[in-house]
Write an enzyme that holds these catalytic residues in place. Structure first.
Site, PDB file in Angstrom:
ATOM      1  N   LYS A 271      -0.565  -4.197  -3.173  1.00  0.00           N
ATOM      2  CA  LYS A 271      -1.871  -3.716  -2.714  1.00  0.00           C
ATOM      3  C   LYS A 271      -2.045  -2.281  -3.225  1.00  0.00           C
ATOM      4  CE  LYS A 271      -5.063  -2.129   0.388  1.00  0.00           C
ATOM      5  NZ  LYS A 271      -5.485  -0.738   0.626  1.00  0.00           N
TER       6      LYS A 271
ATOM      7  N   SER B  72       0.811  -1.212   0.000  1.00  0.00           N
ATOM      8  CA  SER B  72       0.000   0.000   0.000  1.00  0.00           C
ATOM      9  C   SER B  72       0.850   1.271   0.000  1.00  0.00           C
ATOM     10  CB  SER B  72      -0.958  -0.043   1.191  1.00  0.00           C
ATOM     11  OG  SER B  72      -1.924   0.974   1.111  1.00  0.00           O
TER      12      SER B  72
ATOM     13  N   ASP C 272      10.097   5.368 -10.122  1.00  0.00           N
ATOM     14  CA  ASP C 272       9.647   5.888 -11.418  1.00  0.00           C
ATOM     15  C   ASP C 272      10.252   7.251 -11.734  1.00  0.00           C
ATOM     16  OD1 ASP C 272       8.176   3.608 -11.489  1.00  0.00           O
ATOM     17  OD2 ASP C 272       6.236   4.577 -11.783  1.00  0.00           O
TER      18      ASP C 272
END
Length: 572
Positions: A326, A301, A312
């Site tokens: 998740k 999460s 990224d």
């Protein structure tokens, strides 16, 4: 006359127009909206009718409220693995995990042999001020015996937590004493800390362990960074291993500290939830520091949001094993009786556009529940080639390839260490015998162990105590047959596990983590990355040797952007 006649007809004409409008509206609603409201009403009426029929005609007396309580989790389980129902009596316990503080007595406890054992006492907390010490057994609460099968974590928390300034009377059985002490504790505010360790790994590398993302995680992080700044850290390791997540806002705020202005951190989107982006505002104080983030299969999460934002944006290096996967956003919705549901309303997407959520099917999805077991059996914990990516390829800010379809795959894979693992070691650890022995040994030697000031002193002392042999004798008496060859092969692992738990019992969580990190392969790999100046990812090269230029994959439609600034143990 004609004018009077038209005046008399006007109410009739208006009534006919209203009726026609209703009929036309009903026609279009039925034929062009799929009659969804009718479906919902008929379905809910069907459920209500069923309850009324059962209550009225069933052969035995039925508690309808219990039927509803049992049905709610079943209904939500048909949607996805993370939409859940929380009963009124459990709401506070669930919410306390992420709050900055809660009201209680201020102890960390474990349950052993159907009895509450005080593991640690909060420094200067209510229990310590009243005279409770680590090692005490709680055998009664408010003059009612509280031992046996009824003693569970949930029941213990219900009894020991409570409103601030209320009192609870504890019956305490202390080591070496036969008489039960009666100690009254006045409940108070107990701070919750998301950061369990902050210290220097070496002369230049700071380390911060975040165990979840709660209300105070971001300010706690700033305090930790300030502490490391005083020790002149030049590199940073953020450890998210085992971090099950928490509040989105906390993860976003922390990511903001490390990213330049205007970088996408995460975005959410759902059927009824328009795309919402969270971008860095450029005011972060640590935008240039070399950074490594550690993850594993227990990272989920919000921890995946932070790791994904760093990866990224090519801001740091991710080390470890593939994270949990998740990526569903839950919204809490409360009911009048104090219960609540957490309903999935959107999905998380990393800056490159990949969804963190691993695949699932609606309803009882056994394969989803057993995913980590399946990964282990397929060898994913041990070899990088065993990682199966189910989603498409995406690309980072400088063009590195990353994958969607479930979790964050690290830039550098570190396998689980299997050296020394035997069936004896597995049974010793899984059965809880190591934890039990460590607690008993701590209890029997508190006077001696309490004289040491830090982790290194205790570790040096324990290394001379033939601790593995003492455990083998204890385990043999408690049902784990002695296997000398296996004990010898697993000696280092057994000693490390036992010593770490004794250190935890005597000192605190940070000293326990520090001890375990000394020979941790993932920590050692992170230090190598800094040593080789490889914390900042490099732009990939084509086969021809030219730099690869690839833009981030991201939908092009409009969005609403939100800036971030301005915005088992149990504790009771």
């Amino acid at each position: 006359m004609s004018k009077n006649k038209s005046n008399r007809m006007m109410p009739l004409i208006m009534a006919l127009c209203v009726i026609a409008g209703i009929l036309i509206g009903t026609f279009y609603a039925n034929h062009f909206s799929g009659n969804r409201l009718s479906i919902i009403n008929s379905s809910s009426n069907k459920l209500n009718n069923l309850l009324h029929i059962v209550d009225d005609q069933y052969v035995d007396t039925v508690n309808v409220n219990q039927l509803v309580e049992g049905a709610m989790p079943q209904i939500l389980s048909e949607l996805d693995p993370h939409s859940v129902y929380i009963s009124a009596k459990d709401v506070q316990i669930v919410n306390d995990d992420l709050k900055g503080s809660f009201s209680g007595v201020g102890i960390e406890f474990t349950i052993r042999k159907d009895t509450i054992r005080v593991q640690n006492v909060v420094n200067n907390g209510p229990a310590e001020r009243a005279g409770v010490i680590a090692g005490d057994k709680i055998v009664s609460v408010d003059d009612t015996v509280f031992v046996g099968k009824k003693v569970t974590n949930e029941e213990a928390m219900h009894k020991l937590k409570g409103p601030k300034d209320t009192k609870v009377k504890l019956g305490i059985l202390r080591y070496g004493e036969n008489k039960v002490r009666q100690i009254t504790v006045t409940r108070g505010d107990i701070p919750q800390h998301s950061i369990s360790a902050t210290y220097m790994l070496d002369e230049t590398t700071g380390y911060i362990k975040i165990k979840n993302f709660g209300e105070n995680t971001y300010p706690d992080m700033l305090i930790s960074l300030a502490q490391l700044s005083q020790e002149n850290f030049r590199n940073l390791v953020i450890d998210l291993r085992g971090n099950t997540g928490g509040y989105l806002a906390s993860a976003v705020q922390i990511a903001n500290e490390f990213l330049p202005k205007g970088r996408l951190i995460v975005y959410t989107q759902g059927r009824k939830s328009p795309r919402q982006e969270y971008r860095s505002d450029g005011r972060g104080s640590y935008q240039q520091i070399p950074l490594v983030v550690l993850i594993d299969e227990g990272s989920a999460s919000a921890s995946e949001i932070l790791a994904g934002a760093i990866q990224d944006n090519d801001r740091g290096t991710i080390i470890g094993r593939r994270s949990f996967g998740k990526g569903l956003v839950q919204q809490p919705i409360a009911f009048n009786d104090g219960s609540m549901i957490r309903l999935t309303i959107a999905r998380y997407y990393t800056p490159a556009g990949r969804c963190i959520q691993k695949p699932y099917t609606s309803g009882a999805d056994k394969s989803y529940e057993e995913d980590l077991v399946s990964r282990y059996q397929h060898g994913e914990f041990f070899t990088q080639d065993s990682i199966k990516h189910t989603g498409p390829e995406y690309h980072t800010h400088i063009g590195r390839t990353v994958y969607g379809g479930g979790g964050i795959t690290p830039d550098i894979f570190v396998p689980e260490d299997t050296i020394g693992i035997t069936s004896y070691y597995k049974e010793a650890s899984m059965s809880g015998l190591i934890m039990q022995f460590a607690y008993s040994y701590t209890d029997d030697n508190r006077t001696t162990l309490g004289k040491f000031n830090d982790m290194k002193e205790i570790a040096e002392y324990l290394n001379k105590q033939n601790i593995v042999e003492k455990f083998a004798v204890y385990a043999n008496k408690n049902g784990l047959r002695r296997r000398n060859l296996m004990i010898n092969k697993s000696h280092k692992l057994l000693e490390r596990f036992i010593n770490s738990r004794i250190i935890y019992n005597i000192l605190n969580e940070q000293e326990w983590i520090d001890y375990l990190n000394h020979d941790d392969p993932t920590i050692l790999k992170a230090l190598d990355v800094f040593k080789n100046n490889e914390a900042f990812p490099k732009k990939p090269e084509n086969k021809s040797g030219s730099k690869k230029q690839t833009a981030m994959v991201s939908p092009s439609y409009d969005y609403h952007s939100t800036h971030v600034r301005g915005t088992v143990m149990a504790n009771v």
